[in-house]
Motif scaffolding. Structure first.
Motif, PDB file in Angstrom:
ATOM      1  N   MET A   1       0.816  -1.520  -0.167  1.00 16.28           N
ATOM      2  CA  MET A   1      -0.089   0.314  -0.234  1.00 16.28           C
ATOM      3  C   MET A   1       0.851   1.050  -0.061  1.00 16.28           C
ATOM      4  O   MET A   1       2.141   1.368   0.895  1.00 16.28           O
ATOM      5  CB  MET A   1      -0.900  -0.111   0.827  1.00 16.28           C
ATOM      6  N   ALA A   2       0.725   2.555  -0.878  1.00 15.96           N
ATOM      7  CA  ALA A   2       1.326   3.167  -0.718  1.00 15.96           C
ATOM      8  C   ALA A   2       1.610   4.400   0.408  1.00 15.96           C
ATOM      9  O   ALA A   2      -0.154   3.960   0.984  1.00 15.96           O
ATOM     10  CB  ALA A   2       0.424   4.574  -2.078  1.00 15.96           C
ATOM     11  N   LYS A   3       2.981   4.810   0.356  1.00 15.08           N
ATOM     12  CA  LYS A   3       2.845   5.559   2.035  1.00 15.08           C
ATOM     13  C   LYS A   3       3.457   7.250   1.783  1.00 15.08           C
ATOM     14  O   LYS A   3       3.910   6.215   0.681  1.00 15.08           O
ATOM     15  CB  LYS A   3       3.328   4.784   2.552  1.00 15.08           C
ATOM     16  N   GLY A   4       3.169   7.940   2.143  1.00 15.37           N
ATOM     17  CA  GLY A   4       4.019   9.345   1.521  1.00 15.37           C
ATOM     18  C   GLY A   4       3.258   9.976   2.531  1.00 15.37           C
ATOM     19  O   GLY A   4       2.388  10.312   3.890  1.00 15.37           O
ATOM     20  N   ILE A   5       3.512  12.025   1.674  1.00 16.59           N
ATOM     21  CA  ILE A   5       3.506  12.746   2.462  1.00 16.59           C
ATOM     22  C   ILE A   5       2.390  13.716   1.323  1.00 16.59           C
ATOM     23  O   ILE A   5       3.002  13.817   0.149  1.00 16.59           O
ATOM     24  CB  ILE A   5       4.230  13.461   2.597  1.00 16.59           C
ATOM     25  N   MET A   6       0.591  14.304   1.468  1.00 11.23           N
ATOM     26  CA  MET A   6       0.267  14.833   0.294  1.00 11.23           C
ATOM     27  C   MET A   6      -0.087  15.967   0.842  1.00 11.23           C
ATOM     28  O   MET A   6       0.267  16.404   2.476  1.00 11.23           O
ATOM     29  CB  MET A   6      -1.169  14.501   0.380  1.00 11.23           C
ATOM     30  N   TYR A   7       0.069  17.164   0.176  1.00 14.94           N
ATOM     31  CA  TYR A   7      -0.001  18.512   1.284  1.00 14.94           C
ATOM     32  C   TYR A   7      -2.030  18.961   0.126  1.00 14.94           C
ATOM     33  O   TYR A   7      -2.016  19.173  -0.908  1.00 14.94           O
ATOM     34  CB  TYR A   7       1.185  19.471   0.123  1.00 14.94           C
ATOM     35  N   ILE A   8      -2.324  19.726   0.905  1.00 11.06           N
ATOM     36  CA  ILE A   8      -3.737  19.765   0.684  1.00 11.06           C
ATOM     37  C   ILE A   8      -4.094  21.278   1.817  1.00 11.06           C
ATOM     38  O   ILE A   8      -4.472  20.616   2.683  1.00 11.06           O
ATOM     39  CB  ILE A   8      -4.693  18.337   1.151  1.00 11.06           C
ATOM     40  N   ASP A   9      -4.841  21.928   0.407  1.00  9.51           N
ATOM     41  CA  ASP A   9      -5.118  23.122   1.013  1.00  9.51           C
ATOM     42  C   ASP A   9      -3.392  23.662   1.602  1.00  9.51           C
ATOM     43  O   ASP A   9      -4.076  24.877   2.661  1.00  9.51           O
ATOM     44  CB  ASP A   9      -6.325  23.501   1.490  1.00  9.51           C
ATOM     45  N   GLY A  10      -2.499  23.713   1.751  1.00  7.00           N
ATOM     46  CA  GLY A  10      -1.838  24.280   1.971  1.00  7.00           C
ATOM     47  C   GLY A  10      -1.282  22.957   3.692  1.00  7.00           C
ATOM     48  O   GLY A  10       0.064  23.608   4.170  1.00  7.00           O
ATOM     49  N   GLN A  11      -2.331  21.958   4.046  1.00  5.21           N
ATOM     50  CA  GLN A  11      -1.609  20.814   5.040  1.00  5.21           C
ATOM     51  C   GLN A  11      -1.223  20.086   4.673  1.00  5.21           C
ATOM     52  O   GLN A  11      -1.479  19.160   3.487  1.00  5.21           O
ATOM     53  CB  GLN A  11      -3.414  20.655   5.345  1.00  5.21           C
ATOM     54  N   ARG A  12      -0.650  19.442   5.883  1.00  8.61           N
ATOM     55  CA  ARG A  12       0.994  18.822   5.655  1.00  8.61           C
ATOM     56  C   ARG A  12       0.160  17.504   5.978  1.00  8.61           C
ATOM     57  O   ARG A  12       0.397  16.796   7.344  1.00  8.61           O
ATOM     58  CB  ARG A  12       1.747  18.953   5.883  1.00  8.61           C
ATOM     59  N   VAL A  13      -0.098  16.512   4.911  1.00 11.65           N
ATOM     60  CA  VAL A  13      -1.439  15.944   5.296  1.00 11.65           C
ATOM     61  C   VAL A  13      -0.399  13.339   5.038  1.00 11.65           C
ATOM     62  O   VAL A  13      -0.356  13.483   4.137  1.00 11.65           O
ATOM     63  CB  VAL A  13      -2.233  15.246   4.503  1.00 11.65           C
ATOM     64  N   PRO A  14      -0.175  13.145   5.578  1.00  6.45           N
ATOM     65  CA  PRO A  14       0.470  11.901   5.930  1.00  6.45           C
ATOM     66  C   PRO A  14      -0.363  10.899   5.295  1.00  6.45           C
ATOM     67  O   PRO A  14      -1.406  11.332   5.749  1.00  6.45           O
ATOM     68  CB  PRO A  14       0.850  11.598   7.053  1.00  6.45           C
ATOM     69  N   PHE A  15      -0.515   9.998   4.373  1.00  6.88           N
ATOM     70  CA  PHE A  15      -0.995   8.718   4.600  1.00  6.88           C
ATOM     71  C   PHE A  15      -0.752   7.929   4.177  1.00  6.88           C
ATOM     72  O   PHE A  15       0.752   7.435   3.615  1.00  6.88           O
ATOM     73  CB  PHE A  15      -1.713   9.446   2.312  1.00  6.88           C
ATOM     74  N   ASP A  16      -1.143   6.225   4.937  1.00  6.09           N
ATOM     75  CA  ASP A  16      -0.398   5.441   4.186  1.00  6.09           C
ATOM     76  C   ASP A  16      -1.595   4.096   4.660  1.00  6.09           C
ATOM     77  O   ASP A  16      -2.589   3.204   5.157  1.00  6.09           O
ATOM     78  CB  ASP A  16      -0.346   4.628   5.950  1.00  6.09           C
ATOM     79  N   GLY A  17      -1.535   3.631   2.692  1.00  4.50           N
ATOM     80  CA  GLY A  17      -3.172   2.678   2.702  1.00  4.50           C
ATOM     81  C   GLY A  17      -4.190   2.974   2.288  1.00  4.50           C
ATOM     82  O   GLY A  17      -4.976   2.434   2.005  1.00  4.50           O
ATOM     83  N   GLU A  18      -4.853   4.544   2.619  1.00  3.00           N
ATOM     84  CA  GLU A  18      -5.746   4.450   2.006  1.00  3.00           C
ATOM     85  C   GLU A  18      -6.062   5.098   0.777  1.00  3.00           C
ATOM     86  O   GLU A  18      -4.875   4.876  -0.727  1.00  3.00           O
ATOM     87  CB  GLU A  18      -5.591   6.377   2.003  1.00  3.00           C
ATOM     88  N   LYS A  19      -7.106   3.941  -0.041  1.00  2.00           N
ATOM     89  CA  LYS A  19      -7.139   3.572  -1.373  1.00  2.00           C
ATOM     90  C   LYS A  19      -7.314   5.167  -2.239  1.00  2.00           C
ATOM     91  O   LYS A  19      -7.305   4.739  -3.439  1.00  2.00           O
ATOM     92  CB  LYS A  19      -8.322   2.572  -1.937  1.00  2.00           C
ATOM     93  N   ASN A  20      -7.670   6.199  -2.122  1.00  2.00           N
ATOM     94  CA  ASN A  20      -7.831   7.424  -2.828  1.00  2.00           C
ATOM     95  C   ASN A  20      -7.697   8.592  -2.017  1.00  2.00           C
ATOM     96  O   ASN A  20      -7.767   8.156  -0.817  1.00  2.00           O
ATOM     97  CB  ASN A  20      -9.431   7.185  -3.794  1.00  2.00           C
ATOM     98  N   VAL A  21      -7.219   9.623  -3.352  1.00  5.39           N
ATOM     99  CA  VAL A  21      -7.334  10.874  -2.399  1.00  5.39           C
ATOM    100  C   VAL A  21      -8.516  11.431  -2.099  1.00  5.39           C
ATOM    101  O   VAL A  21      -8.037  12.396  -0.949  1.00  5.39           O
ATOM    102  CB  VAL A  21      -6.997  11.906  -3.561  1.00  5.39           C
ATOM    103  N   LEU A  22      -9.387  10.759  -1.909  1.00  5.57           N
ATOM    104  CA  LEU A  22     -10.773  11.384  -0.823  1.00  5.57           C
ATOM    105  C   LEU A  22     -10.578  11.227   0.344  1.00  5.57           C
ATOM    106  O   LEU A  22     -11.082  11.414   1.271  1.00  5.57           O
ATOM    107  CB  LEU A  22     -11.951  10.703  -1.633  1.00  5.57           C
ATOM    108  N   ALA A  23      -9.695  10.137   0.694  1.00  2.00           N
ATOM    109  CA  ALA A  23     -10.319   9.165   1.677  1.00  2.00           C
ATOM    110  C   ALA A  23      -8.581  10.038   2.556  1.00  2.00           C
ATOM    111  O   ALA A  23      -9.110   9.740   4.138  1.00  2.00           O
ATOM    112  CB  ALA A  23      -9.039   7.817   1.677  1.00  2.00           C
ATOM    113  N   VAL A  24      -8.090  10.443   1.961  1.00  2.57           N
ATOM    114  CA  VAL A  24      -6.482  11.814   3.012  1.00  2.57           C
ATOM    115  C   VAL A  24      -7.453  12.934   3.322  1.00  2.57           C
ATOM    116  O   VAL A  24      -7.679  12.972   3.672  1.00  2.57           O
ATOM    117  CB  VAL A  24      -5.152  11.317   2.076  1.00  2.57           C
TER     118      VAL A  24
END
Length: 568
Positions: A1-24
């Protein structure tokens, strides 16, 4: 499952296994609007309400995007706001807008989002034809004029229940969701599970509303209105009044019903204990005779309906025991016949159930005596919540009142009927020879409990090792039946619940995804843990009934033989 960091509306959000961007995005605490996204189903990506904008200005639906490390997106820009408002306006332009009188008013996602995004004016004319409502089902009502073509009902029926009763028909502006050949629901093999209504975000598919009937009977002085309350109802009804999912609110519900005019209120747990007694005896008898195996449980009316329509060769395998609701009702009407004759009143029996299919079950001819139904009316948890609100009762503040005797006593084995595995566990407690506390704990931890859609356990009974299966979600039951037919699996006893997670996830319950359903199940297990009596055969009221008033008549009152409709 993918892991990493996304930047959503300027907010740093880690993800780990979420199946889509919506879940993050939702993990980041942002309430992203959707119509067609249902986390327990496949991704459809049709409504486009969940679109996001990347750093290059590209717009895409977040439900169908995989999260990538370093991804930068915005969820709320001027373009996205305009886009969402346009989608809502177009939906409303081809939507029946009698919102104030709609069954879903106040609980409609289209209504909520139109208010949230400030859509106050619709510039486009509705060019769609006016469709006829379908009232033919005993459990649900279909109104195509309120359909927004999200496809949730289509996917629920196909992916969760394996029935495919509903699908898209025609093309372009004529596109509509309906049964094949535009038939009425009553003309299909619909099993009345109601999961399509639970998933529908608007009033296009709703539970048949029978609140008016209930009020008329409660106001009739010539009627003795008697209620029964199913196990799963008690751990969900409080959610509408600020209580946490899983809180056992049966005592508050009894008080509310009495305030609303109920004459007597009983607990379906009594009927569940009766079911355990009769079903375990039937099972032991089959063990002596050598079958037919597996014996399938018969508590779920949608499951029984499915077997009748789709797999009639398995009807001989279904237990002849009535469901707890119908067992209780048959006993009640039998025992109250003399009382009715003495005081000149007529007993009117209302069952409060988590399940829409119970409305269908109550109308079956097998559950009538002298031309009258044993259960006069079935109300879902949602309907009784509406009635409590109509009465102005402050539910959360009520002092509790226990169900009445003699039909108010139930055991721990009975209360767990409301969740997947509960029926099988209750029967296992009855048939095992060693009744020690350690044995009950061994059954509990055998794997019979859990959230896996198909679970298999082996339990010793005498010199035999019993194979027991538990399955929830009809599509999973179909897979298990295929394996049994092909000889890949063998079981002595199989518990089937049509709805995922069992009755706690019934379509008549307040809407909730799996985490909420699991909390409800835990509430039932807590009720079992604190119950003074754990096994059905120890219920003194049940023993008194079986050895007294209905002795010699148990088969007449408590059993039924199902057959294919063409042979009925």
């Amino acid at each position: 499952m993918a892991k990493g960091i996304m930047y959503i509306d300027g907010q740093r959000v880690p993800f780990d296994g979420e199946k889509n961007v919506l879940a993050v995005i939702r993990k980041a605490g942002i309430d992203m609007p959707t119509f067609c996204y249902y986390s327990e189903l496949s991704v459809y990506g049709a409504c486009r309400m969940c679109v996001v904008e990347d750093e290059k200005g590209k717009i895409d639906a977040s439900c169908s995007m995989e999260p990538r490390d370093g991804m930068v997106i915005r969820t709320n820009t001027a373009r996205l706001l305009k886009h969402r408002r346009m989608i809502l306006e177009l939906m409303l332009s081809s939507h029946c807008r009698d919102c104030t009188t709609c069954e879903k008013s106040g609980n409609c996602r289209l209504q909520d989002l139109a208010l949230r995004f400030g859509v106050r004016h619709v510039r486009f004319q509705d060019t769609r034809p006016v469709y006829e409502k379908d009232h033919s089902s005993p459990a649900i009502v279909r109104d195509p004029n309120k359909c927004i073509l999200c496809g949730d009902c289509v996917r629920v029926c196909e992916e969760m229940q394996g029935m495919s009763i509903l699908n898209f028909a025609h093309r372009g502006s004529d596109l509509v969701v309906c049964p094949a050949f535009d038939r009425k629901l009553s003309e299909t093999n619909c099993i009345s599970c109601g999961q399509c209504a639970a998933a529908c975000p608007t009033g296009a598919i709703t539970i048949r509303d029978e609140i008016g009937k209930a009020w008329r009977e409660l106001y009739d002085p010539k009627k003795r209105v008697v209620f029964q309350i199913a196990p799963a109802v008690r751990v969900a009804v409080g959610e509408a009044f600020g209580l946490e999912p899983g809180v056992n609110a049966i005592d508050k519900l009894v008080s509310a019903l009495k305030m609303m005019g109920a004459d007597e209120v009983y607990d379906t747990n009594f009927g569940a204990d009766l079911t355990v007694m009769e079903e375990s005896e039937e099972f032991l008898e089959r063990l002596k005779k050598g079958g037919p195996f597996p014996m399938f449980t018969s508590c779920c009316p949608a499951w029984v309906k499915y077997v009748e329509e789709e797999r009639p060769h398995f009807l001989k395998n279904i237990s002849t025991c009535k469901s707890p609701m119908e067992m209780f009702a048959a006993v009640l009407k039998d025992q109250y016949a003399k009382k009715d004759a003495e005081d000149g009143r007529t007993t009117y029996h209302i069952a409060i159930m988590p399940c829409t299919a119970k409305k269908m079950e109550a109308k079956r001819p097998e559950f009538r005596h002298d031309g009258k139904p044993d259960v006069d009316l079935v109300l879902t948890t949602q309907e009784i919540i509406t009635m409590i609100k109509e009465s102005g009762i402050r539910f959360a503040e009520l002092e509790g009142e226990s169900p009445e005797m003699p039909f108010g006593m139930g055991t721990g084995a009975a209360v767990i009927f409301g969740t997947t595995g509960g029926v099988a566990e209750a029967v296992a407690r009855r048939v095992v020879e060693d009744k020690s506390r350690n044995t009950l704990q061994a059954i509990q931890f055998s794997g019979i409990r859990g959230s896996e859609t198909i679970r298999a356990v082996t339990l010793p009974v005498g010199d035999r090792a019993l194979r027991i299966a538990v399955v929830h979600g009809l599509v999973n039951a179909q897979k298990l039946l295929d394996d049994i037919e092909a000889g890949r699996e063998y079981f002595d006893l199989v518990e089937v619940m049509t709805c995922k997670t069992g009755c706690v996830g019934g379509a008549g319950q307040p809407y909730g995804l799996n985490p909420i359903k699991r909390q409800r199940a835990e509430g039932l297990y807590e009720a079992d843990r604190t119950a003074l009596i754990k096994r059905s055969e120890r219920n003194p009221m049940v023993q008194r009934l079986l050895e007294g008033p209905i002795k010699g008549r148990t088969h007449e009152l408590l059993h039924v033989h199902y057959q294919h409709p063409d042979k009925a």
